[in-house]
Design an enzyme around this catalytic site. Sequence first.
Site, PDB file in Angstrom:
ATOM      1  NE  ARG A  95      31.650  -3.707  -1.017  1.00 21.27           N
ATOM      2  CZ  ARG A  95      30.918  -4.476  -1.814  1.00 21.27           C
ATOM      3  NH1 ARG A  95      31.451  -5.024  -2.884  1.00 21.27           N
ATOM      4  NH2 ARG A  95      29.649  -4.707  -1.539  1.00 21.27           N
ATOM      5  CG  ASN A 150      28.874   1.978  -8.111  1.00 19.51           C
ATOM      6  OD1 ASN A 150      28.072   2.659  -8.735  1.00 19.51           O
ATOM      7  ND2 ASN A 150      28.658   0.705  -7.822  1.00 19.51           N
ATOM      8  CB  CYS A 171      23.398   1.700 -12.066  1.00 23.13           C
ATOM      9  SG  CYS A 171      22.938   0.617 -10.696  1.00 23.13           S
ATOM     10  CG  HIS A 202      22.959   3.599  -6.188  1.00 22.48           C
ATOM     11  ND1 HIS A 202      24.102   3.152  -5.563  1.00 22.48           N
ATOM     12  CD2 HIS A 202      22.826   2.814  -7.292  1.00 22.48           C
ATOM     13  CE1 HIS A 202      24.617   2.157  -6.262  1.00 22.48           C
ATOM     14  NE2 HIS A 202      23.859   1.938  -7.318  1.00 22.48           N
ATOM     15  CE1 TYR A 255      23.013   1.116  -2.856  1.00 22.21           C
ATOM     16  CE2 TYR A 255      21.722   0.547  -4.787  1.00 22.21           C
ATOM     17  CZ  TYR A 255      22.861   0.389  -4.025  1.00 22.21           C
ATOM     18  OH  TYR A 255      23.831  -0.487  -4.417  1.00 22.21           O
TER      19      TYR A 255
END
Length: 474
Positions: A95, A150, A171, A202, A255
């Site tokens: 990440r 995700n 989500c 998103h 987003y």
Amino acid sequence: MNKNSMILANIGSGSSYLPDIAEMLIERRDTLKVAEWRLMDIDEYRLNCTGKYVQKMFAEAGMPTKITLTLDLDEAVKDADFVITTIRPGMSDGRNMDETIPFKHGLIGQETTAPGGMIMGFKTIPAMLKIAKAIENHAKKSCYLINLANPSGMVGEALERHSNIHYACLCNGPTVIRTAMKAIYGQEDPNDVFVEVIGLNHLIWCKVFVKGADVTDEAFEKLLEWSAEHIPALRREFVEPALEKFIGYIPMGPYLEFYYDYDTNYNDLQNYSGNHWEMMVNHVRKHVGDVLDDLQAPEHATRAECVKIIEKRTFELYEKLDPRAYQLACNTRGGKGYGEAGVTLMNALWNNTNEVFSPDVASMGCIQEFDPHCVCTTTSLVNASGIHPMCFPKLPGHMMSKIYAAKEYEKLAVEAAVTGSYHAALEALVANPLVNSYYKAKSALNELLVAEKEWLPNFADAIAAIEKGEEPNN
């Protein structure tokens, strides 16, 4: 179906949020009776930590459910009615690279948005398709995969194109907005409030109706006031009211801000990504106590670096069956709510409750002039017969433009993830509406592929060529 004999599997049970799912199962114990809950992960240490913690939760709640811990995927999904996935290949180190390397090339660094989000998809999709194959071979034919990992929309697109299972990708954003609107408008009757959600994962917008009247503009103003009081961190995730009125829909942040004001939000995100530790420690001290006070983070630590440090402490506490472990996860990670979304959807399918959700599923024509086979995030009615997307009026042209472009990116990214095609990966980035340069896309892609090669075996040939200074030929 025998409603007293559900077999539920969790893949990725070493997630620090497993107790979130356990809480929801305990809360729904009277209507959602789980005979066996199988917890599977590839990391035995993490699995034992979270597994024994939720066993303790169930024992204290007097839950009769059998909890089985396993490292074997096929064993976990055998005869399962539902499979929940919470996997993260690459963990926090991956990440961190997803979020920081793109900035070096003048692109947004974010774990679900290109280019970092695409690499996350390359790591996650092969694992998800392996899970889907195990479900096809060993679970019940009626089994649903409920994915909480995700990038949710891209995972859904891969499942739609490369598997034959029932699935829903989720989500927590739509759950958060519905909960907020019912708190604001639904004191007398929550059923008075209806929230339409549409777009891609998103990249979603919503409208709010109260007793059938469109109150979207007013609802947005009230949402800003409500979030400032109840969830202060949520306020920064929304655009300004003037932009919402121009759109006519509430753009779900953070987003959407990238798509409407790239430069400002690029700079804000870059600054935000390196200023986390003190903020997190102060928040934890307020809500959990001094569990982090003896730890330090590198100067200007990114969110991912902070999460890695906190996660290590979280699992030390889980290992001791310390309840502060779960509170530490809830107050630092931002993922609470996924358990509610996943278990509530599962309950609607199992108990035929006719509830409204916004999962990532095949659009089936719900967006006008959009490929019905492509996956989108859409308001859907869910009951025992399945997930039924609702049709929407024609969306504004600029929204459709963003949806089309982002979907082409997702389709190409899924092709690349499955085939290991470097050309498809680069084409996906060039197609993405948030990537403004072929040269930046190429340089970021090359560095990300090499940095994360351990988790990208499908790209071995392309990575070998890059490391030799050659042009990949696939």
